[in-house]
Every structure is written in structure tokens, then in C-alpha cells.
Design an enzyme around this catalytic site. Structure first.
Site, PDB file in Angstrom:
ATOM      1  N   SER A  21       0.845  -1.197   0.000  1.00 55.45           N
ATOM      2  CA  SER A  21       0.000   0.000   0.000  1.00 55.45           C
ATOM      3  C   SER A  21       0.877   1.242   0.000  1.00 55.45           C
ATOM      4  CB  SER A  21      -0.849  -0.020   1.277  1.00 55.45           C
ATOM      5  OG  SER A  21      -1.442   1.243   1.490  1.00 55.45           O
ATOM      6  N   TYR A  23      -1.556  -0.805  11.064  1.00 51.25           N
ATOM      7  CA  TYR A  23      -1.887  -1.381   9.752  1.00 51.25           C
ATOM      8  C   TYR A  23      -0.728  -1.130   8.773  1.00 51.25           C
ATOM      9  CZ  TYR A  23      -3.648  -1.455   4.971  1.00 51.25           C
ATOM     10  OH  TYR A  23      -3.772  -1.684   3.621  1.00 51.25           O
ATOM     11  N   LYS A  60       2.246  -3.725   6.703  1.00 54.32           N
ATOM     12  CA  LYS A  60       2.622  -3.738   5.278  1.00 54.32           C
ATOM     13  C   LYS A  60       4.137  -3.551   5.134  1.00 54.32           C
ATOM     14  CE  LYS A  60      -1.483  -4.285   3.552  1.00 54.32           C
ATOM     15  NZ  LYS A  60      -1.859  -5.574   2.981  1.00 54.32           N
TER      16      LYS A  60
HETATM   17  P1  NAD Z   1     -11.116  -6.871   1.575  1.00 55.15           P
HETATM   18  O1  NAD Z   1     -11.290  -6.838   3.044  1.00 55.15           O
HETATM   19  O2  NAD Z   1     -12.302  -6.619   0.715  1.00 55.15           O
HETATM   20  O3  NAD Z   1     -10.454  -8.261   1.142  1.00 55.15           O
HETATM   21  C1  NAD Z   1      -9.576  -8.978   1.977  1.00 55.15           C
HETATM   22  C2  NAD Z   1     -10.038 -10.426   1.998  1.00 55.15           C
HETATM   23  O4  NAD Z   1      -9.138 -11.190   2.815  1.00 55.15           O
HETATM   24  C3  NAD Z   1     -11.446 -10.625   2.569  1.00 55.15           C
HETATM   25  O5  NAD Z   1     -12.196 -11.424   1.697  1.00 55.15           O
HETATM   26  C4  NAD Z   1     -11.202 -11.323   3.911  1.00 55.15           C
HETATM   27  O6  NAD Z   1     -12.274 -12.180   4.259  1.00 55.15           O
HETATM   28  C5  NAD Z   1      -9.907 -12.075   3.625  1.00 55.15           C
HETATM   29  N1  NAD Z   1      -9.092 -12.370   4.819  1.00 55.15           N
HETATM   30  C6  NAD Z   1      -8.692 -11.509   5.788  1.00 55.15           C
HETATM   31  N2  NAD Z   1      -7.949 -12.167   6.706  1.00 55.15           N
HETATM   32  C7  NAD Z   1      -7.873 -13.461   6.312  1.00 55.15           C
HETATM   33  C8  NAD Z   1      -7.269 -14.624   6.843  1.00 55.15           C
HETATM   34  N3  NAD Z   1      -6.599 -14.608   8.005  1.00 55.15           N
HETATM   35  N4  NAD Z   1      -7.379 -15.787   6.171  1.00 55.15           N
HETATM   36  C9  NAD Z   1      -8.070 -15.842   5.008  1.00 55.15           C
HETATM   37  N5  NAD Z   1      -8.685 -14.772   4.454  1.00 55.15           N
HETATM   38  C10 NAD Z   1      -8.585 -13.602   5.108  1.00 55.15           C
HETATM   39  O7  NAD Z   1      -9.948  -5.822   1.226  1.00 55.15           O
HETATM   40  P2  NAD Z   1      -9.465  -5.251  -0.168  1.00 55.15           P
HETATM   41  O8  NAD Z   1      -9.849  -3.820  -0.225  1.00 55.15           O
HETATM   42  O9  NAD Z   1      -9.843  -6.145  -1.264  1.00 55.15           O
HETATM   43  O10 NAD Z   1      -7.897  -5.296   0.056  1.00 55.15           O
HETATM   44  C11 NAD Z   1      -7.104  -6.385  -0.343  1.00 55.15           C
HETATM   45  C12 NAD Z   1      -5.671  -6.157   0.102  1.00 55.15           C
HETATM   46  O11 NAD Z   1      -5.182  -4.947  -0.443  1.00 55.15           O
HETATM   47  C13 NAD Z   1      -5.490  -6.065   1.618  1.00 55.15           C
HETATM   48  O12 NAD Z   1      -4.304  -6.727   1.981  1.00 55.15           O
HETATM   49  C14 NAD Z   1      -5.351  -4.569   1.848  1.00 55.15           C
HETATM   50  O13 NAD Z   1      -4.594  -4.283   2.990  1.00 55.15           O
HETATM   51  C15 NAD Z   1      -4.647  -4.127   0.585  1.00 55.15           C
HETATM   52  N6  NAD Z   1      -4.896  -2.720   0.264  1.00 55.15           N
HETATM   53  C16 NAD Z   1      -6.194  -2.291   0.154  1.00 55.15           C
HETATM   54  C17 NAD Z   1      -6.434  -0.956  -0.111  1.00 55.15           C
HETATM   55  C18 NAD Z   1      -7.860  -0.469  -0.220  1.00 55.15           C
HETATM   56  O14 NAD Z   1      -8.073   0.728  -0.106  1.00 55.15           O
HETATM   57  N7  NAD Z   1      -8.845  -1.292  -0.461  1.00 55.15           N
HETATM   58  C19 NAD Z   1      -5.376  -0.061  -0.277  1.00 55.15           C
HETATM   59  C20 NAD Z   1      -4.064  -0.543  -0.176  1.00 55.15           C
HETATM   60  C21 NAD Z   1      -3.830  -1.885   0.098  1.00 55.15           C
HETATM   61  C1  UD1 Z   2      -6.769   5.534   4.004  1.00 55.74           C
HETATM   62  C2  UD1 Z   2      -5.790   5.055   5.053  1.00 55.74           C
HETATM   63  C3  UD1 Z   2      -4.656   4.295   4.356  1.00 55.74           C
HETATM   64  C4  UD1 Z   2      -5.224   3.158   3.537  1.00 55.74           C
HETATM   65  C5  UD1 Z   2      -6.243   3.705   2.552  1.00 55.74           C
HETATM   66  C6  UD1 Z   2      -6.939   2.602   1.825  1.00 55.74           C
HETATM   67  C7  UD1 Z   2      -5.887   6.613   6.930  1.00 55.74           C
HETATM   68  C8  UD1 Z   2      -5.175   7.697   7.661  1.00 55.74           C
HETATM   69  N1  UD1 Z   2      -5.276   6.179   5.806  1.00 55.74           N
HETATM   70  O1  UD1 Z   2      -6.115   6.380   3.104  1.00 55.74           O
HETATM   71  O2  UD1 Z   2      -3.760   3.775   5.310  1.00 55.74           O
HETATM   72  O3  UD1 Z   2      -4.187   2.494   2.828  1.00 55.74           O
HETATM   73  O4  UD1 Z   2      -7.259   4.438   3.267  1.00 55.74           O
HETATM   74  O5  UD1 Z   2      -7.624   3.131   0.744  1.00 55.74           O
HETATM   75  O6  UD1 Z   2      -6.930   6.157   7.333  1.00 55.74           O
HETATM   76  N2  UD1 Z   2     -12.029  12.028   3.781  1.00 55.74           N
HETATM   77  C9  UD1 Z   2     -13.019  12.919   4.152  1.00 55.74           C
HETATM   78  N3  UD1 Z   2     -14.154  12.420   4.716  1.00 55.74           N
HETATM   79  C10 UD1 Z   2     -14.354  11.082   4.920  1.00 55.74           C
HETATM   80  C11 UD1 Z   2     -13.337  10.172   4.547  1.00 55.74           C
HETATM   81  C12 UD1 Z   2     -12.183  10.689   3.988  1.00 55.74           C
HETATM   82  O7  UD1 Z   2     -12.876  14.119   3.978  1.00 55.74           O
HETATM   83  O8  UD1 Z   2     -15.421  10.694   5.449  1.00 55.74           O
HETATM   84  C13 UD1 Z   2     -10.813  12.553   3.104  1.00 55.74           C
HETATM   85  C14 UD1 Z   2      -9.504  12.222   3.786  1.00 55.74           C
HETATM   86  O9  UD1 Z   2      -9.155  13.218   4.704  1.00 55.74           O
HETATM   87  C15 UD1 Z   2      -8.561  12.140   2.585  1.00 55.74           C
HETATM   88  C16 UD1 Z   2      -9.440  11.637   1.438  1.00 55.74           C
HETATM   89  O10 UD1 Z   2     -10.771  11.930   1.835  1.00 55.74           O
HETATM   90  O11 UD1 Z   2      -8.103  13.445   2.234  1.00 55.74           O
HETATM   91  C17 UD1 Z   2      -9.306  10.139   1.189  1.00 55.74           C
HETATM   92  O12 UD1 Z   2      -9.511   9.436   2.424  1.00 55.74           O
HETATM   93  P1  UD1 Z   2      -9.610   7.847   2.485  1.00 55.74           P
HETATM   94  O13 UD1 Z   2     -10.527   7.374   1.428  1.00 55.74           O
HETATM   95  O14 UD1 Z   2      -9.898   7.472   3.899  1.00 55.74           O
HETATM   96  O15 UD1 Z   2      -8.152   7.364   2.057  1.00 55.74           O
HETATM   97  P2  UD1 Z   2      -6.715   7.746   2.682  1.00 55.74           P
HETATM   98  O16 UD1 Z   2      -6.843   8.570   3.876  1.00 55.74           O
HETATM   99  O17 UD1 Z   2      -5.883   8.269   1.578  1.00 55.74           O
END
Ligand code: NAD
Ligand code: UD1
Length: 355
Positions: free
Chosen positions: A124, A148, A152
């Protein structure tokens, strides 16, 4: 090739599984459904007309994990499974270290046993911490501002050390910026449980009338309109980045890292405006205090992925919002209507209608 996808029932995982199937790969999904439902996989099967091997396994169940990997014998693993709520990681840090770090350690052991050493890992942009030098390049020093993010960071370091110790491993650390949007069919998308922490799902729920107004966290940042700027990336572009990384790893060993972002930032008010235009609905908002731990701006330099993977994000903010809105309209309560909480193996098989 046979790809095993951990967390494949989740948001990014389900979109990636669909693309893998459409590209002709055999897919096994491994998930414990702690934050997802088998309904997402049922829909992926329906959309693709192809089958998926679904395993209900927890990464913390070492024996079952090893047995599953050894019998599946995948050629590669894409590792999405993890917990991702920043606030929860602050209140329950050990849960995050155990699930994300120990879960990954267990997976690596099981992969070694199964003779599979090709891995794509969901990292991430959070590993850039509070870095202010923009755009963010892969060489930017890493840090973490919450447990969190630290999971990572630790996993990236662990994978680097593993790769350095044994040259048979091929590993990609993909640093996602802000994934949003949904599949164009409106059949799969992000289904946050409870109140969404992230901006886009929150705005979508205000537009559909589930919530009153958006709290905009800070209106006095040093940005063009004073609100936070982020690099939102369409989940379909993100999924395509995983297929490009897999392709690269087929031909190359070692540990690699790529930013997956668009390279362009959008402000909170621009996101709200885009939702108003696309949905035709009013989206009320109020500017409130900044959220602790937020940076003013974050966006990628995605050039390394373009040069090395031949990948770049194709979809802009308008399309992200259009697709997200279609998903929201067609599934106002997400997968909830069909949600099976903690399904048993028998329930999953019955649910998918296959042996
Ligand atoms: P998500 O929660 O929708 O998907 C994660 C999946 O992993 C879920 O289906 C959950 O049931 C499964 N899971 C969690 N722990 C587990 C375990 N111990 N054993 C088996 N399955 C397990 O999340 P997502 O948004 O699809 O994210 C996927 C990955 O990408 C995550 O590792 C997350 O940290 C990373 N990531 C997500 C974002 C985001 O904004 N969505 C941003 C950066 C990184
Ligand atoms: C957040 C997480 C980051 C994670 C990512 C996943 C924090 C501090 N960071 O990132 O670790 O990897 O999500 O996508 O939580 N905002 C509002 N109102 C809201 C929600 C968000 O104004 O109700 C603003 C935030 O201040 C930011 C932007 O929207 O400027 C995006 O926020 P968000 O979607 O939560 O993502 P990140 O903060 O970038």
C-alpha cells in the site's frame, strides 16, 4: 497458469479473479470470509461463465493452509488476504500483526512446502508514511504512522529478506494508491461493513440516501481548494496491474516493487462534485477538523510500472464514479441481501451450486 488468490472473495480480489479467469488462468480462491461473502465469487462465476476452486481457509490455520497449498499446487499466489481498517489497527494492534504478518509467514511456509515461489503481494502507498516529496516514487523512504501500515512495511521487508536469502523466489510488492470503482456490470464492488472509513464509499452512501452528509476532514490544507488530494485508481486498472506483475514474474526472479496509481490527484470536493454530476443527487457536506494522521496530498509516480510492466491506469475519475454509482444503485445494501456469515464448507458448496 494456476493462480491461488488469498482474499479472493474481497473487493480487489474478486475483480482480479474475474480478470484472471477471462485471461484463461485456472483460479483457486482461499478466504476465511471474515470481511467478504461467497456471493462475490458466485457472481464472478456467473459473469465469467467459468469455474473457481473455493477454499474456506484461515491463514492462521497452519495445517489446513499447508494441506490446501500442497494439494492445489499453484504456479503462483496473489496475496490479498489481510485486515485493512486503520482505526481498528490502532485499537487492536495485535490482531493486525497476527492476521497480516503471521498470516503471511504461514503462507510463505506453505508455499515453500508446495514448491511455489512466485508471489504478488498487496502492499500500500501507506508505506510512504508522512512523506511530503511528491510524486511518490518507489525509492521514497518508507515509514508507518499506524499498526496497519507497519504490517505492510514489515511484510515488504520480510519478503525482501526472503528473496535475498533464496534466489528461487519471484516476488512483487504492489503499492496501491486509493482503489475505488467497481466492475462495469455493477455486479461486484466494494461492500464495506458498518460505517465506511474511506471517502468514496461514504460519498456513495450519501448519494443513495443511506447517510445524511459527508464530513470533509479539513478545508485548510495547502492544496488548490484546501481539501485533501489523493490518487484514486479504478479497481479494474488495479486488477490489471496484478496480471501484468504476474507476467513479469514468470520471466524474472528477485523482489520487485511497483506503485499502482494514476499519477493524478483529486481533491475531496472534486470527488463530491463528480458524484453529484454522475448520480444527479445532492451530496451534502460539511467541512470539519482534519483527521489525525492524514497528509495533505498523496499521488504516485507510476512510471516504473509503465516502463517495466507495460501497465498504466486507463480510467479517470468520472468513470470510477460512474461504475461505483452503478454498483451502489444495483446493490444499495451491498452483498448483504445474500450475505452468509461465517459459512460452513457445506454451505459454500451448496451456495455455489457445485461440488
Ligand atoms: P477486503 O477486506 O475486501 O479483502 C480482503 C479479503 O481477505 C477478505 O475477503 C477477507 O475475508 C480475507 N481475509 C482476511 N484475513 C484473512 C485470513 N486470516 N485468512 C483468510 N482470508 C482472510 O480488502 P481489499 O480492499 O480487497 O484489500 C485487499 C488487500 O489490499 C489487503 O491486503 C489490503 O490491505 C490491501 N490494500 C487495500 C487498499 C484499499 O483501499 N482497499 C489499499 C491498499 C492496500
Ligand atoms: C486511508 C488510510 C490508508 C489506507 C487507505 C486505503 C488513513 C489515515 N489512511 O487512506 O492507510 O491504505 O485508506 O484506501 O486512514 N475524507 C473525508 N471524509 C471522509 C473520509 C475521507 O474528507 O469521510 C478525506 C480524507 O481526509 C482524505 C481523502 O478523503 O483526504 C481520502 O480518504 P480515504 O478514502 O480514507 O483514504 P486515505 O486517507 O488516503
Amino acid at each position: 497458469m494456476h493462480v491461488l488468490v488469498t482474499g479472493g472473495a474481497g473487493y480487489i480480489g474478486s475483480h482480479t479473479v474475474l480478470q484472471l479467469l477471462q485471461e484463461g488462468h485456472q483460479v483457486s480462491v482461499l478466504d476465511n470470509f471474515s470481511n467478504s461473502s461467497p456471493e462475490s465469487i458466485r457472481r464472478v462465476i456467473e459473469l465469467s461463465g467459468l469455474s473457481v476452486n473455493l477454499h474456506k481457509v484461515d491463514l492462521l490455520d497452519e495445517d489446513l493452509l499447508k494441506a490446501t497449498l500442497v494439494s492445489a499446487k499453484p504456479d503462483a499466489v496473489i496475496h490479498f488476504a489481510g485486515l485493512k481498517a486503520v482505526g481498528e489497527s490502532v485499537s487492536q494492534p495485535l490482531k493486525y500483526y497476527r492476521n497480516n504478518v503471521t498470516g503471511t509467514l504461514n503462507l510463505l511456509d506453505a508455499m515453500g512446502l508446495a514448491g511455489c515461489r512466485t508471489l504478488v503481494f498487496s502492499s500500500s502507498a501507506t508505506v510512504y508514511g508522512e512523506s511530503v516529496a511528491l510524486p511518490l516514487v518507489e525509492a521514497t523512504p518508507r515509514s508507518a504512522t499506524n499498526p496497519y501500515g507497519r504490517t505492510k512495511l514489515h511484510i515488504e521487508e520480510m519478503l525482501e529478506e526472503l528473496g535475498a536469502s533464496d534466489e528461487r523466489w519471484s516476488i512483487a510488492n504492489l503499492r496501491y494508491f486509493n482503489p475505488v470503482g467497481a466492475h462495469e456490470s455493477g455486479q461486484i464492488g466494494e461492500d464495506p461493513q458498518g460505517v465506511p472509513n474511506n471517502l468514496m464509499p461514504y460519498v456513495a452512501q450519501v448519494a443513495i440516501g443511506r447517510r445524511d452528509k459527508v464530513s470533509v476532514y479539513g478545508g485548510d490544507y495547502q492544496t488548490p481548494d484546501g481539501t485533501g488530494v489523493r490518487d484514486y485508481i479504478h479497481v479494474e486498472d488495479l486488477a490489471a496491474g496484478h496480471l501484468a506483475a504476474l507476467d513479469f514474474l514468470r520471466k524474472s526472479v528477485g523482489v520487485h516493487v511497483w506503485n499502482l496509481g494514476t499519477g493524478a490527484g483529486s481533491s475531496v470536493l472534486e470527488v463530491i462534485d463528480a458524484f453529484r454530476r454522475v448520480s444527479g443527487q445532492p451530496v451534502a457536506y460539511e467541512i470539519v477538523d482534519r483527521r489525525l494522521g492524514d497528509v495533505a496530498e498523496s499521488y504516485a509516480n507510476p512510471e516504473k510500472a509503465r516502463l517495466e510492466l507495460g501497465w498504466k491506469a486507463e480510467r479517470g475519475l468520472e468513470q470510477m464514479v460512474e461504475d461505483m454509482w452503478r454498483w451502489q444503485k444495483q446493490n444499495p445494501l451491498g452483498f448483504e441481501a445474500d450475505h452468509l456469515l461465517e459459512p460452513t464448507d457445506e454451505e459454500i458448496v451448496a451456495y455455489l451450486g457445485r461440488e
